[in-house]
Write a protein that holds these residues in place. Structure first.
Motif, PDB file in Angstrom:
ATOM      1  N   PRO A   1       0.831  -1.210   0.000  1.00  0.00           N
ATOM      2  CA  PRO A   1       0.000   0.000   0.000  1.00  0.00           C
ATOM      3  C   PRO A   1       0.862   1.256   0.000  1.00  0.00           C
ATOM      4  O   PRO A   1       1.886   1.323   0.668  1.00  0.00           O
TER       5      PRO A   1
ATOM      6  N   VAL B   1      -5.519  -0.962  -0.081  1.00  0.00           N
ATOM      7  CA  VAL B   1      -5.264  -0.453  -1.427  1.00  0.00           C
ATOM      8  C   VAL B   1      -6.597  -0.050  -2.060  1.00  0.00           C
ATOM      9  O   VAL B   1      -7.562  -0.819  -2.004  1.00  0.00           O
TER      10      VAL B   1
ATOM     11  N   GLU C   1      -6.123   7.783  -1.143  1.00  0.00           N
ATOM     12  CA  GLU C   1      -5.831   7.360   0.228  1.00  0.00           C
ATOM     13  C   GLU C   1      -6.952   7.844   1.124  1.00  0.00           C
ATOM     14  O   GLU C   1      -7.527   8.925   0.893  1.00  0.00           O
TER      15      GLU C   1
END
Length: 336
Positions: A52, A82, A229
């Motif tokens: 990630p 992810v 994110e």
């Protein structure tokens, strides 16, 4: 290919497995794409680790270089962290399935890492398949087994498990109570015996007497392809005790907090919805050596007495990084 730190299972488990079977191991000093990409083009790889926080850069580098992978059996790890659209993109580019893994340095891969996510598809589910060579249970705070569908901490025993913490007998006894190692990770079991990750026990947010797992909110936010994110942390609240606050990185500045809140309203109960959404540049998220966002550092941003916000309707959008948060250069907001 071992590019992640050797003290973490991300490199050590796969490296030991390869060497035990007589295979080659290529050691790369960190996430160096100039070193990694030629190896991808030249060699058949069993497992190409992509962590990630690195997937988007890997995709961009593959497209820019125009390389064709020699052949890869599986890529990736920790799919829960992810963005789903990135999983679809990188599997299509590398023509290899994504490892739907769950494990820890203490346990190695065996807890629940047997599943693979198909090439070129946004995964509809991240439910995990339990590996052979281990026994697991999901238990409540009193170590009683929980029924299917209820959240419970994963406890494990098996031959890959570590023997204890170095010079920490009390911590070892606590985590190995009852003859099972308590991982601190919460899952839900489905009728088909697969497991869905809920969150770490220590990240649980207690709001108005209800349990909120940040990972559930993060999955909803990451479902928007413009979100690169998403991290949800707790903030003390005089009325509810704690409330969830979201920090988001976006690839499109046109994405608004209101749009994400609307997405949450469609999929989450009211008490689970973030009370605020702050936008932060992707590279400003503090990360560990394995790519995980350091939630303690993100929570610390909220404890700064001054920070810079740009209001977006009912939520807030933050345009700077941690340094600007602390500096409070414009519109300082005081938190109690």
């Amino acid at each position: 290919m071992a590019w992640a730190p050797m003290f973490h299972m991300a490199s050590s488990d796969q490296m030991i497995a390869c060497l035990c079977t007589g295979a080659h191991v290529f050691v790369v000093d960190g996430f160096d794409l100039d070193e990694i990409l030629p190896l991808v083009a030249q060699h058949r790889l069993w497992w190409l680790l992509v962590l990630p926080g690195t997937v988007d850069r890997f995709c961009a580098a593959i497209v820019a270089s125009g390389i064709t992978p020699r052949g890869i059996k599986r890529i990736g790890a920790m799919a829960d962290l992810v963005p789903p659209q990135q999983i679809a993109e990188i599997t299509a580019l590398l023509q290899a399935p994504f490892g739907n893994t769950f494990g820890a340095t203490e346990t190695g891969l065996p807890p629940a890492s047997a599943g693979l996510l198909p090439v070129g598809q946004i995964p509809a589910s991240l439910a995990k398949t339990v590996n052979a060579l281990c026994e697991i249970r999901l238990v409540d705070a009193n170590d009683h087994d929980v029924p299917d569908g209820e959240p419970g901490e994963l406890v494990i025993r098996g031959p890959t498990l570590f023997s204890g913490y170095w010079n920490a007998p009390q911590a070892t006894a606590q985590d190995f109570r009852g003859g099972w190692f308590h991982m601190g990770d919460v899952f839900r079991r489905h009728p088909d015996r697969t497991l869905s990750f809920a969150d770490r026990v220590k990240y649980l947010i207690k709001t108005g007497g209800e349990n909120v797992y940040p990972a559930e909110i993060e999955r909803v936010l990451l479902a928007d392809p413009r979100v690169t994110e998403a991290v949800v942390v707790r903030r003390p609240d005089p009325q509810w005790g704690e409330v969830p606050i979201a920090f988001v990185a976006r690839s499109d500045d046109a994405l608004t907090a209101d749009a994400l809140l609307a997405l949450c309203r469609g999929q989450l109960a009211g008490y689970k919805r973030p009370k605020e959404i702050h936008f932060v540049p992707f590279d400003q998220f503090p990360r560990s050596t394995t790519g995980r966002v350091q939630r303690g550092e993100v929570e610390r941003w909220l404890r700064c007495t001054k920070r810079v916000f740009t209001c977006e309707s009912s939520a807030s959008a933050y345009a700077g990084g941690p340094a600007q948060l602390a500096a409070g250069l414009a519109w300082p907001v005081q938190w109690g």
